[in-house]
Design a protein around this motif. Structure first.
Motif, PDB file in Angstrom:
ATOM      1  N   LEU A 110       0.824  -1.207   0.000  1.00 21.14           N
ATOM      2  CA  LEU A 110       0.000   0.000   0.000  1.00 21.14           C
ATOM      3  C   LEU A 110       0.860   1.260   0.000  1.00 21.14           C
ATOM      4  CD1 LEU A 110      -2.836  -0.971   2.518  1.00 21.14           C
ATOM      5  CD2 LEU A 110      -2.911  -1.007   0.017  1.00 21.14           C
ATOM      6  N   VAL A 161      -9.424  -3.674   3.294  1.00 21.97           N
ATOM      7  CA  VAL A 161      -8.499  -3.672   2.165  1.00 21.97           C
ATOM      8  C   VAL A 161      -8.040  -5.077   1.784  1.00 21.97           C
ATOM      9  CG1 VAL A 161      -7.646  -1.334   2.533  1.00 21.97           C
ATOM     10  CG2 VAL A 161      -6.513  -3.252   3.675  1.00 21.97           C
ATOM     11  N   ALA A 288      -5.491   2.700  -1.842  1.00 18.16           N
ATOM     12  CA  ALA A 288      -5.659   1.378  -1.224  1.00 18.16           C
ATOM     13  C   ALA A 288      -6.808   0.613  -1.867  1.00 18.16           C
ATOM     14  CB  ALA A 288      -5.893   1.530   0.274  1.00 18.16           C
ATOM     15  N   SER A 289      -7.903   1.314  -2.143  1.00 19.76           N
ATOM     16  CA  SER A 289      -9.042   0.660  -2.785  1.00 19.76           C
ATOM     17  C   SER A 289      -8.667   0.120  -4.158  1.00 19.76           C
ATOM     18  CB  SER A 289     -10.206   1.652  -2.891  1.00 19.76           C
ATOM     19  OG  SER A 289     -11.304   1.078  -3.564  1.00 19.76           O
ATOM     20  N   ALA A 292      -6.252  -2.877  -3.776  1.00 21.22           N
ATOM     21  CA  ALA A 292      -6.949  -4.086  -3.318  1.00 21.22           C
ATOM     22  C   ALA A 292      -7.694  -4.756  -4.469  1.00 21.22           C
ATOM     23  CB  ALA A 292      -7.909  -3.731  -2.190  1.00 21.22           C
TER      24      ALA A 292
END
Length: 302
Positions: A110, A161, A288-289, A292
């Motif tokens: 991340l 996440v 992060a989204s 992921a």
């Protein structure tokens, strides 16, 4: 203090050596430009330009202002860009706390994605116990935390996440090590190494739930050492442990990891404070989204 706008007007005239060309460059009327330069001279109490019908030349004071004024305007431009960058989340700083288990892969991935997408954001990291991460985000000491199975808290926002597949960590000579996957029921007679429940109740209960659903009650051995890269009790064959797949690539020699059957996953969340979210924090959450999704971290293991 003299207006920076008037300073820029003066610099244009001094560089062009001509009011008409300077006015065209600045896209203003020549009389207005002449008036602004005269007002600057009045503010500073010194003549900056020698004007003739043929040319405009900077005076000694004007040459000094040209030399140092240009640098001042450049620095002001950089300052405005930096301040706007804070508001847009393109620059600034983040304090980021993460637990030991998330440090194998999730946290580095991340943070690397954030650095690539937003190099202007400076991140300071701290490896902390879960309880300290929760407290730090709640009191503002940390901007963001990354933990397994955090408890609900009114002042904290949880962002999922990762659903990290879990497996059994054991010595390579263990009888179960030769299997492609380890059935939860096969662990009934094993000593399971675990942290104290108070260290992270959510994670402890999630692991316990895996065994409860299978009707298995392994013998538990609590471990109070916060970090042991060598995994000594496991490596010596005294116990096994349930850990996430992110620990697999960096295992010490003599240890193996096998996925659980049926498949099981542990939630990993980013924690933020919704009432004080900063633009840089919002950038991290968006990165992060996307990370992921791209890595398939949110797919349930099967």
């Amino acid at each position: 203090m003299a207006d920076l706008r008037r300073l820029r007007y003066f610099l244009a005239v001094a560089q062009e050596r001509n009011f008409t060309r300077a006015a065209e460059r600045l896209h203003i009327a020549q009389p207005a430009l002449s008036r602004q330069v005269r007002q600057l001279e009045q503010e500073l109490g010194v003549r900056l330009l020698d004007r003739t019908t043929q040319s405009v030349e900077p005076t000694e004071a004007g040459r000094l202002l040209m030399e140092r004024g240009a640098a001042l305007c450049d620095e002001a431009d950089r300052l405005w860009r930096d301040v706007r960058g804070y508001a847009a989340g393109e620059s600034g700083s983040l304090s980021f706390g993460y637990s030991a288990s998330t440090g194998y892969e999730t946290a580095p991935t991340l943070l690397a994605a954030l650095a690539e997408a937003h190099p202007g954001i400076r991140t300071s990291t701290r490896l902390l116990p879960t309880g300290e991460i929760l407290a730090g985000v709640a009191d503002g000491t940390l901007d963001v935390g990354l933990v397994r199975c955090p408890p609900p808290a009114p002042q904290l926002v949880r962002t999922l996440v990762r659903l990290e597949p879990q497996g059994v960590l054991m010595a390579e000579g263990h009888p179960l090590a030769g299997r492609p996957a380890v059935d939860v029921a096969a662990l009934a007679g094993e000593i399971l190494l675990t942290h104290a429940r108070g260290d992270n109740p959510g994670h402890y209960d999630a692991i316990a739930g895996i065994f409860e659903r299978a009707g298995v009650s392994p013998r538990l051995r609590e471990r109070h050492l916060s970090f042991d890269a060598a995994q000594m009790p496991v490596a010596q064959g005294d116990a096994v442990s349930v850990v996430g797949e992110s620990a697999r690539p960096g295992l010490p020699a003599g240890l193996v990891w096998r996925p659980l059957s049926p498949a099981a996953a542990i939630e990993i969340h980013l924690l933020t404070r919704g009432d004080t979210e900063r633009p840089a924090t919002a950038r991290l959450l968006r990165v992060a989204s996307g990370t992921a999704r791209a890595r398939g971290w949110l797919r349930s293991p099967s």
